[in-house]
Design a protein around this motif. Structure first.
Motif, PDB file in Angstrom:
ATOM      1  N   ALA A  24     -59.264  -7.839 -44.297  1.00  0.00           N
ATOM      2  CA  ALA A  24     -60.260  -8.351 -45.243  1.00  0.00           C
ATOM      3  C   ALA A  24     -60.302  -7.477 -46.493  1.00  0.00           C
ATOM      4  N   ARG A  27     -57.424  -8.251 -48.719  1.00  0.00           N
ATOM      5  CA  ARG A  27     -57.615  -9.510 -49.462  1.00  0.00           C
ATOM      6  C   ARG A  27     -58.560  -9.311 -50.638  1.00  0.00           C
ATOM      7  N   ARG A  28     -59.409  -8.277 -50.540  1.00  0.00           N
ATOM      8  CA  ARG A  28     -60.348  -8.000 -51.632  1.00  0.00           C
ATOM      9  C   ARG A  28     -59.754  -6.995 -52.626  1.00  0.00           C
ATOM     10  N   ASP A 177     -64.757 -14.017 -39.021  1.00  0.00           N
ATOM     11  CA  ASP A 177     -64.489 -14.870 -40.185  1.00  0.00           C
ATOM     12  C   ASP A 177     -64.870 -16.303 -39.813  1.00  0.00           C
ATOM     13  N   SER A 179     -65.213 -18.930 -41.542  1.00  0.00           N
ATOM     14  CA  SER A 179     -64.451 -20.022 -42.174  1.00  0.00           C
ATOM     15  C   SER A 179     -63.162 -20.367 -41.406  1.00  0.00           C
ATOM     16  N   ASP A 357     -71.039 -13.263 -40.351  1.00  0.00           N
ATOM     17  CA  ASP A 357     -69.866 -13.668 -41.118  1.00  0.00           C
ATOM     18  C   ASP A 357     -69.264 -12.475 -41.862  1.00  0.00           C
ATOM     19  N   ILE A 358     -67.963 -12.435 -41.884  1.00  0.00           N
ATOM     20  CA  ILE A 358     -67.205 -11.366 -42.538  1.00  0.00           C
ATOM     21  C   ILE A 358     -67.681 -11.112 -43.973  1.00  0.00           C
ATOM     22  N   ASN A 359     -68.050 -12.183 -44.662  1.00  0.00           N
ATOM     23  CA  ASN A 359     -68.476 -12.016 -46.070  1.00  0.00           C
ATOM     24  C   ASN A 359     -69.804 -11.292 -46.206  1.00  0.00           C
ATOM     25  N   ASN A 360     -70.583 -11.257 -45.155  1.00  0.00           N
ATOM     26  CA  ASN A 360     -71.850 -10.496 -45.192  1.00  0.00           C
ATOM     27  C   ASN A 360     -71.612  -9.032 -44.824  1.00  0.00           C
ATOM     28  N   VAL A 362     -68.330  -7.099 -44.626  1.00  0.00           N
ATOM     29  CA  VAL A 362     -67.317  -6.250 -45.291  1.00  0.00           C
ATOM     30  C   VAL A 362     -67.881  -5.552 -46.543  1.00  0.00           C
ATOM     31  N   PRO A 363     -68.706  -6.234 -47.360  1.00  0.00           N
ATOM     32  CA  PRO A 363     -69.295  -5.521 -48.511  1.00  0.00           C
ATOM     33  C   PRO A 363     -70.131  -4.301 -48.097  1.00  0.00           C
TER      34      PRO A 363
END
Ligand code: GMT
Length: 376
Positions: A24, A27-28, A177, A179, A357-360, A362-363
């Motif tokens: 992840a 990808r960022r 993830d 999605s 969710d990964i988007n919550n 990883v940041p």
């Protein structure tokens, strides 16, 4: 950022989390270097932002135990120097935090200062690390990490309870993830390969160690199949597999139980599962439960460790005391025998998983890395 990740490359949860995190991050836009003794199982794509560095430990007859920590810390020193790594992130305290600390010190001698983040995963604290043989070294390496994270509130509490920790521990939960698992049609799952239409599929995935209580899985299933048509999928490999197989034989339910061994197709198996069983003695988080939930599979689990932070009682499944086979069987039957209830719990399991969710998540690691770099 240029980050080196140290982890176990095997099927275990800590290695999976570390690998998914590295992927992840790449990808960022970050450059991620995995440093471990084998290519991590889920590290399928080598991209320009991902590198893998194998730690070699040559056999030498003098050594009864080959010195892996030494080889790892030397490898870390070389990788940091060769690739301009800015931060070390070690997953699982033993021996990674210890080797990371040694690498840091060796680099300091050469005028290179690099922060180290240590993520505690569970058995490094609750089972192995807590042993007097390891405890001083584990305490030392946690206290000498620049930043420390744990995968659940429960693991943080355990760490503070078992060790003399002076460091702040930040909780960053494991993630998934969402999605990747968009809702599929029932027919996409090739369920017919495994069971008849009128049979429910119950699944357990683990490393079949004592802590997973795989005998309880079989006992729960035994009760369930007395009440409704069902099949049990036992996925994974480990020392308790033979014990579970014997129990299945003794209970004469071999025709309903499938031992699938270690699998790269967990996603496919969960896709056609109706219920997931995780009656573990302890579980710092229970990534396996989250992987089931995201595929809309309700979970019957024990209520220890971090499991109540993942599996929501009466919503994504049910939780019972460790060893309460009767309660777990009753809850399993109550979900499986009523199609409306099963559909409701399937939807709710997915809903509960979305929080992770990964988007919550990883940041949260990126923010932590920034903090470590500023303080370095
Ligand atoms: O017990 C396992 O399944 C393996 C172990 C590991 O170190 O990989 O898992 C631990 O870390 C996972 C990832 O953070 C957690 O989801 C598991 O709950 C935890 N296992 C235990 O605490 C027993």
């Amino acid at each position: 950022m240029k980050i080196a990740i140290v982890c176990y490359p095997t099927f275990g949860g800590s290695g999976v989390v570390a690998t998914e995190l590295g992927l992840a991050l790449s990808r960022r836009g970050h450059e991620v270097h995995f440093v471990t003794y084998k290519q991590p199982v889920r590290l399928e794509t080598i991209s320009s932002h991902i590198r893998f560095h194998e730690v070699n430990v040559p056999e030498y007859p003098l050594f009864h135990y080959q010195p892996y920590e030494l080889a790892l810390s030397s490898k870390l020193v070389n990788v940091v120097k060769n690739y301009g790594i800015e931060l070390l992130h070690v997953h699982y305290a033993i021996p990674h935090a210890y080797a990371g600390y040694m690498a840091k010190k060796m680099l300091e001698e050469e005028g290179i200062s690099i922060p180290m983040v240590t993520t505690l995963h569970g058995t490094d604290i609750t089972l192995v690390g807590n042993h007097p043989f390891y405890k001083p070294a584990v305490t030392f390496s946690i206290n000498n990490s620049d930043l420390v994270t744990s995968v659940s509130d429960s693991l943080k509490e355990d760490t503070l309870k078992f060790f003399d920790i002076r460091k702040e521990i930040e909780v960053i939960p494991n993630f998934i993830d969402v999605s990747k698992f968009e809702k599929k049609a029932f027919t996409d799952c090739q369920r017919e390969l495994m069971a008849h239409d009128d049979e429910k599929i119950i699944t357990h995935v683990s490393n079949f160690r004592k802590v997973k209580r795989v005998e309880d899985v079989v006992k729960i299933f035994f009760e369930v199949q007395k009440n409704l048509k069902a099949r049990l999928m036992m996925v994974g490999e480990g020392p308790e597999r033979v014990v579970a197989e014997k129990l299945v034989r003794d209970l004469k339910i071999q025709d309903r139980v499938l031992f699938l061994g270690q699998s790269n197709e967990i996603d496919k198996i969960l896709c056609f599962s109706d219920l997931f069983l995780l009656p573990s003695e302890t579980e710092s988080f229970g990534l396996a439960a989250l992987e089931a939930m995201v595929q809309s599979v309700p979970v019957i689990s024990s209520n220890t460790g971090g499991l109540p932070e993942v599996n929501v009682n009466g919503f994504s499944g049910y939780l019972h005391d460790v060893g309460d086979v009767t309660g777990m069987s009753r809850s399993a039957i109550s979900i499986l025998e009523n199609q409306d209830k099963l559909m409701k719990f399937k939807k709710q399991a997915r809903e509960a998983a979305e929080k992770f969710d990964i988007n919550n998540i990883v940041p949260m690691y990126e923010e932590l890395y920034q903090k470590a770099l500023i303080n370095a």
